[in-house]
Design a protein around this motif. Structure first.
Motif, PDB file in Angstrom:
ATOM      1  N   TYR A  62      12.281   8.584  65.705  1.00 19.82           N
ATOM      2  CA  TYR A  62      12.622   9.133  67.017  1.00 19.82           C
ATOM      3  C   TYR A  62      13.959   8.541  67.456  1.00 19.82           C
ATOM      4  CZ  TYR A  62       7.800  10.878  67.844  1.00 19.82           C
ATOM      5  OH  TYR A  62       6.604  11.549  67.789  1.00 19.82           O
ATOM      6  N   ARG A  63      14.571   9.151  68.467  1.00 25.40           N
ATOM      7  CA  ARG A  63      15.804   8.588  69.025  1.00 25.40           C
ATOM      8  C   ARG A  63      15.544   8.191  70.471  1.00 25.40           C
ATOM      9  NH1 ARG A  63      21.170   8.654  67.705  1.00 25.40           N
ATOM     10  NH2 ARG A  63      20.893  10.171  66.032  1.00 25.40           N
ATOM     11  N   PRO A  64      15.421   6.884  70.740  1.00 27.36           N
ATOM     12  CA  PRO A  64      15.461   5.759  69.799  1.00 27.36           C
ATOM     13  C   PRO A  64      14.120   5.605  69.068  1.00 27.36           C
ATOM     14  CG  PRO A  64      15.031   4.934  71.991  1.00 27.36           C
ATOM     15  CD  PRO A  64      15.240   6.418  72.137  1.00 27.36           C
ATOM     16  N   PRO A  65      14.103   4.814  67.988  1.00 28.72           N
ATOM     17  CA  PRO A  65      12.826   4.538  67.320  1.00 28.72           C
ATOM     18  C   PRO A  65      11.801   4.021  68.321  1.00 28.72           C
ATOM     19  CG  PRO A  65      14.652   3.766  65.978  1.00 28.72           C
ATOM     20  CD  PRO A  65      15.253   4.175  67.298  1.00 28.72           C
ATOM     21  N   LEU A  66      10.579   4.536  68.205  1.00 33.13           N
ATOM     22  CA  LEU A  66       9.583   4.361  69.260  1.00 33.13           C
ATOM     23  C   LEU A  66       8.725   3.116  69.080  1.00 33.13           C
ATOM     24  CD1 LEU A  66       8.288   5.787  71.771  1.00 33.13           C
ATOM     25  CD2 LEU A  66       6.669   6.825  70.154  1.00 33.13           C
ATOM     26  N   THR A  67       8.690   2.283  70.124  1.00 32.45           N
ATOM     27  CA  THR A  67       7.682   1.234  70.206  1.00 32.45           C
ATOM     28  C   THR A  67       6.339   1.918  70.451  1.00 32.45           C
ATOM     29  OG1 THR A  67       9.216  -0.427  71.075  1.00 32.45           O
ATOM     30  CG2 THR A  67       6.875  -0.751  71.533  1.00 32.45           C
ATOM     31  N   THR A  68       5.315   1.508  69.711  1.00 31.45           N
ATOM     32  CA  THR A  68       4.056   2.239  69.799  1.00 31.45           C
ATOM     33  C   THR A  68       2.893   1.344  69.396  1.00 31.45           C
ATOM     34  OG1 THR A  68       2.947   4.294  69.096  1.00 31.45           O
ATOM     35  CG2 THR A  68       4.235   3.133  67.445  1.00 31.45           C
ATOM     36  N   ILE A  69       1.690   1.876  69.562  1.00 28.84           N
ATOM     37  CA  ILE A  69       0.473   1.197  69.126  1.00 28.84           C
ATOM     38  C   ILE A  69      -0.007   1.882  67.852  1.00 28.84           C
ATOM     39  CG2 ILE A  69      -1.907   0.617  69.683  1.00 28.84           C
ATOM     40  CD1 ILE A  69       0.155  -0.886  71.347  1.00 28.84           C
ATOM     41  N   ARG A  70      -0.174   1.111  66.807  1.00 33.84           N
ATOM     42  CA  ARG A  70      -0.571   1.676  65.515  1.00 33.84           C
ATOM     43  C   ARG A  70      -2.086   1.796  65.418  1.00 33.84           C
ATOM     44  NH1 ARG A  70       2.099  -1.281  60.834  1.00 33.84           N
ATOM     45  NH2 ARG A  70       3.783   0.170  61.399  1.00 33.84           N
TER      46      ARG A  70
ATOM     47  N   THR B  70      11.992   0.033  73.877  1.00 30.73           N
ATOM     48  CA  THR B  70      11.633  -0.868  74.975  1.00 30.73           C
ATOM     49  C   THR B  70      12.623  -2.022  75.061  1.00 30.73           C
ATOM     50  OG1 THR B  70      10.093  -2.041  73.490  1.00 30.73           O
ATOM     51  CG2 THR B  70       9.172  -0.335  74.936  1.00 30.73           C
ATOM     52  N   ALA B  71      12.899  -2.435  76.302  1.00 35.43           N
ATOM     53  CA  ALA B  71      13.817  -3.558  76.543  1.00 35.43           C
ATOM     54  C   ALA B  71      13.581  -4.062  77.964  1.00 35.43           C
ATOM     55  CB  ALA B  71      15.275  -3.120  76.377  1.00 35.43           C
ATOM     56  N   ALA B  72      14.167  -5.205  78.285  1.00 43.40           N
ATOM     57  CA  ALA B  72      14.071  -5.719  79.648  1.00 43.40           C
ATOM     58  C   ALA B  72      14.771  -4.763  80.605  1.00 43.40           C
ATOM     59  CB  ALA B  72      14.710  -7.100  79.708  1.00 43.40           C
ATOM     60  N   PRO B  73      14.292  -4.668  81.848  1.00 40.90           N
ATOM     61  CA  PRO B  73      14.920  -3.749  82.796  1.00 40.90           C
ATOM     62  C   PRO B  73      16.327  -4.204  83.169  1.00 40.90           C
ATOM     63  CG  PRO B  73      13.279  -5.099  83.904  1.00 40.90           C
ATOM     64  CD  PRO B  73      13.159  -5.387  82.437  1.00 40.90           C
TER      65      PRO B  73
END
Length: 321
Positions: free
Chosen positions: A271-279, A318-321
């Motif tokens: 994905y753009r950006p690569p997705l943080t996810t739960i596997r 995901t990143a800090a706000p």
């Protein structure tokens, strides 16, 4: 079988144990018997075995749809797990009702059936043929416990909690939730994990925005979530649609909004950006479901409930706000 036994230098009972994948066979002996079977072109005759054992060596899979990513991946994993244990798989869709699907399976004389996801919610109220052994994937355990069923599911709530806590640990003041359908066990469990994690942090959960698992529904939800600092999506497909909607709204991910999905579909890393996810471990989930059903069929002891762990996979969304 007698010819295989003679060629391998073992008894007919030993050949039978190898054919039935019994653990009571020495590894070297197993190799010798399997080589003799291959040399002689021997294959177990399924129909003859059914007459002798009273089992068809076939299990059913009941689904409402194969259009969702989770169901299609579970089909593949279940077919492989069944084949590994010497069982064939027949698939029926619950087009009219789950009870009709059970009747069709009974006509095919399956030894038991696995019921997937959305169809599982319909099992407690559905009539089923006497003696049809069932394992349900993603169902309310209390409802299952009332009958002679077995339940297997991923740790949806735990995964959702990990996703939510990840976003809070990054410093986001709250986490919004793009939820799945209201009648879905998995969606309800993921919503519960998200909600309980926020409440444990003394944060009032924002209003839920609901989709239908599709990328399109994630895109449609975009305007309602565009002002959020962080969003946990109940699956990767909805996260994909949300990423596009946020881009259309001029909101950068993760600079303006952090997004987490659930499932870790094979495309999530692209994905753009690569997705943080739960596997979700679909292979382990299917293997546990098939193992529970086969144990029930063959009279072995098995635990009533199995919960398969999930894991957070951190990428660039995901990143800090």
């Amino acid at each position: 079988m007698a010819m295989v036994a003679a060629r391998a230098g073992v008894s007919g009972q030993t050949v039978s144990r190898v054919v039935n994948d019994s653990p009571r066979v020495d590894p070297d002996t197993r190799v010798r018997v399997e080589r003799a079977m291959s040399d002689l072109g021997y294959r177990p005759h399924r129909a003859a075995r059914a007459l002798r054992t009273g089992r068809s060596q076939t299990i059913g899979l009941v689904v409402t749809t194969l259009a969702t990513v989770g169901n299609s991946r579970m089909l593949q994993a279940t077919a492989e797990a069944a084949a590994h244990r010497g069982y064939a798989l027949t698939v029926v869709t619950a087009e009219a009702s789950v009870a009709d699907a059970f009747d069709r399976l009974a006509e095919q004389e399956v030894d038991g059936a696995i019921v997937l996801n959305e169809a599982s919610a319909l099992v407690p109220s559905a009539a089923r043929p006497a003696g049809l052994r069932l394992v349900v994937v993603d169902a309310v355990v209390d409802a299952v416990a009332e009958g002679d069923l077995r339940a297997v599911h991923s740790d949806h709530a735990g995964g959702a909690a990990a996703a939510t806590q990840h976003l809070l640990d990054l410093g986001h003041p709250t986490v919004h939730h793009l939820a799945g359908p209201a009648d879905s066990f998995a969606a309800a469990e993921r919503e519960r994990g998200w909600r309980e994690t926020l409440l444990a942090a003394d944060i009032r959960p924002p209003a839920v925005v609901r989709g239908d698992w599709s990328a399109e529904s994630g895109y449609v939800a975009g305007p309602a979530l565009a002002a959020a600092s962080a969003v946990f999506c109940a699956n990767d497909q909805m996260a994909l649609g949300l990423l596009r909607a946020l881009d259309d709204a001029g909101r950068a991910v993760p600079a303006d909004v952090s997004v987490v999905g659930f499932d870790d579909v094979p495309d999530a890393a692209n994905y753009r950006p690569p997705l943080t996810t739960i596997r979700q471990d679909f292979t382990a989930l299917a293997d546990r479901a098939v193992a529970a059903l086969v144990a029930e069929i063959e009279g072995d002891a098995v635990a009533d409930t199995s919960i398969i762990p999930t894991a957070l996979v951190t990428r660039s969304s995901t990143a800090a706000p």
